[in-house]
Design a protein around this motif. Structure first.
Motif, PDB file in Angstrom:
ATOM      1  N   UNK A 163      62.416   7.833   2.200  1.00  0.00           N
ATOM      2  CA  UNK A 163      61.291   8.072   1.311  1.00  0.00           C
ATOM      3  C   UNK A 163      60.400   9.215   1.739  1.00  0.00           C
ATOM      4  N   UNK A 164      60.753   9.921   2.799  1.00  0.00           N
ATOM      5  CA  UNK A 164      59.919  11.016   3.302  1.00  0.00           C
ATOM      6  C   UNK A 164      60.122  12.249   2.415  1.00  0.00           C
ATOM      7  N   UNK A 165      59.039  12.759   1.833  1.00  0.00           N
ATOM      8  CA  UNK A 165      59.146  13.854   0.872  1.00  0.00           C
ATOM      9  C   UNK A 165      59.710  15.118   1.508  1.00  0.00           C
ATOM     10  N   UNK A 166      59.290  15.434   2.735  1.00  0.00           N
ATOM     11  CA  UNK A 166      59.808  16.633   3.391  1.00  0.00           C
ATOM     12  C   UNK A 166      61.312  16.529   3.592  1.00  0.00           C
ATOM     13  N   UNK A 167      61.803  15.344   3.946  1.00  0.00           N
ATOM     14  CA  UNK A 167      63.244  15.174   4.121  1.00  0.00           C
ATOM     15  C   UNK A 167      63.973  15.321   2.793  1.00  0.00           C
ATOM     16  N   UNK A 168      63.418  14.776   1.719  1.00  0.00           N
ATOM     17  CA  UNK A 168      64.054  14.903   0.410  1.00  0.00           C
ATOM     18  C   UNK A 168      64.137  16.373  -0.008  1.00  0.00           C
ATOM     19  N   UNK A 169      63.053  17.114   0.238  1.00  0.00           N
ATOM     20  CA  UNK A 169      63.054  18.531  -0.089  1.00  0.00           C
ATOM     21  C   UNK A 169      64.054  19.307   0.772  1.00  0.00           C
ATOM     22  N   UNK A 170      64.075  18.995   2.060  1.00  0.00           N
ATOM     23  CA  UNK A 170      64.951  19.724   2.975  1.00  0.00           C
ATOM     24  C   UNK A 170      66.421  19.456   2.689  1.00  0.00           C
ATOM     25  N   UNK A 171      66.768  18.213   2.399  1.00  0.00           N
ATOM     26  CA  UNK A 171      68.159  17.882   2.089  1.00  0.00           C
ATOM     27  C   UNK A 171      68.575  18.544   0.777  1.00  0.00           C
ATOM     28  N   UNK A 172      67.688  18.533  -0.205  1.00  0.00           N
ATOM     29  CA  UNK A 172      67.964  19.212  -1.476  1.00  0.00           C
ATOM     30  C   UNK A 172      68.323  20.678  -1.236  1.00  0.00           C
ATOM     31  N   UNK A 173      67.497  21.362  -0.471  1.00  0.00           N
ATOM     32  CA  UNK A 173      67.708  22.793  -0.222  1.00  0.00           C
ATOM     33  C   UNK A 173      68.852  23.029   0.748  1.00  0.00           C
ATOM     34  N   UNK A 174      68.857  22.282   1.852  1.00  0.00           N
ATOM     35  CA  UNK A 174      69.828  22.529   2.911  1.00  0.00           C
ATOM     36  C   UNK A 174      71.258  22.250   2.516  1.00  0.00           C
ATOM     37  N   UNK A 175      71.462  21.266   1.648  1.00  0.00           N
ATOM     38  CA  UNK A 175      72.812  20.933   1.209  1.00  0.00           C
ATOM     39  C   UNK A 175      73.170  21.591  -0.131  1.00  0.00           C
TER      40      UNK A 175
END
Length: 219
Positions: A163-175
């Motif tokens: 549920x961490x927003x930074x992780x959701x954003x990073x995974x979206x971009x990074x993958x």
């Protein structure tokens, strides 16, 4: 293939690197993410009452704001012990920057510890899923707080705060995903990174920080 250090917990940069070495063999997409992110450090916070209070301080505020609030809170006499925390007034704690709800949450945790209903030493012996259930059974502790506590304060190797927003954003971009994953999506994606999910979270937090510094906040 790299071997894990004697302790599987993420309690050193070497331990994180060993987990990441194994992680990229599970999901080769993460190799490019790791190259971009650079060295990944563990996040280590004192366990027990001070640790859970610090994690709660960071709920829904920026890293800078959380650090400023915590620096004031930890200076309050008795703030880092559950027994003496109960002697502090709401005005004193809120004067350090806590909201009313955070004051009440930390107070409920202190009361549970004093009553013997919340034992952080026992928590250390539980598998991640059981430990999360144990923590969220207490009022005011949600999944994010429980998972971040396990990562930072117990150095648990296999937790991913989906549920961490930074992780959701990073995974979206990074993958290179077509859309930002939902929490449910993120849980499914992270399941493939077992038993190194904590290292994956540290990696994507670092990735997010580098992207933020170079290109601004990810949207």
């Amino acid at each position: 293939m790299s071997q894990l250090p004697p302790s599987p917990r993420l309690d050193s940069a070497e331990a994180v690197a060993a987990h990441l070495d194994l992680l990229v063999t599970i999901d080769p997409r993460l190799s490019a993410v790791r190259d971009f992110a650079g060295p990944v450090q563990p996040r280590i916070t004192q366990p027990g009452f001070p640790g859970i209070a610090k994690v709660i301080t960071g709920q829904q505020v920026s890293v800078a704001s959380a650090a400023a609030i915590w620096s004031r809170f930890e200076q309050l006499p008795g703030a880092l012990d559950p027994v003496t925390y109960l002697s502090l007034s709401e005005a004193e704690v809120r004067g350090a920057g806590f909201s009313g709800s955070k004051f009440r949450t930390v107070r409920a945790i202190a009361e549970a510890m004093v009553a013997g209903e919340l034992d952080f030493d026992h928590l250390e012996t539980l598998p991640a899923e059981d430990a999360v259930r144990y923590l969220v059974a207490h009022k005011g502790i949600g999944p994010w707080t429980a998972e971040v506590y396990l990562m930072f304060c117990a150095q648990h190797p296999d937790v991913f705060p989906a549920g961490d927003l930074a992780l959701l954003k990073a995974v979206h971009h990074g993958l290179g995903l077509d859309a930002r994953p939902t929490i449910r999506d993120m849980i499914g994606i992270a399941a493939d990174w077992h038993p190194h999910r904590s290292a994956a979270a540290l990696l994507f937090w670092r990735y997010f920080a580098v992207m933020r510094d170079r290109e601004g906040i990810l949207l």
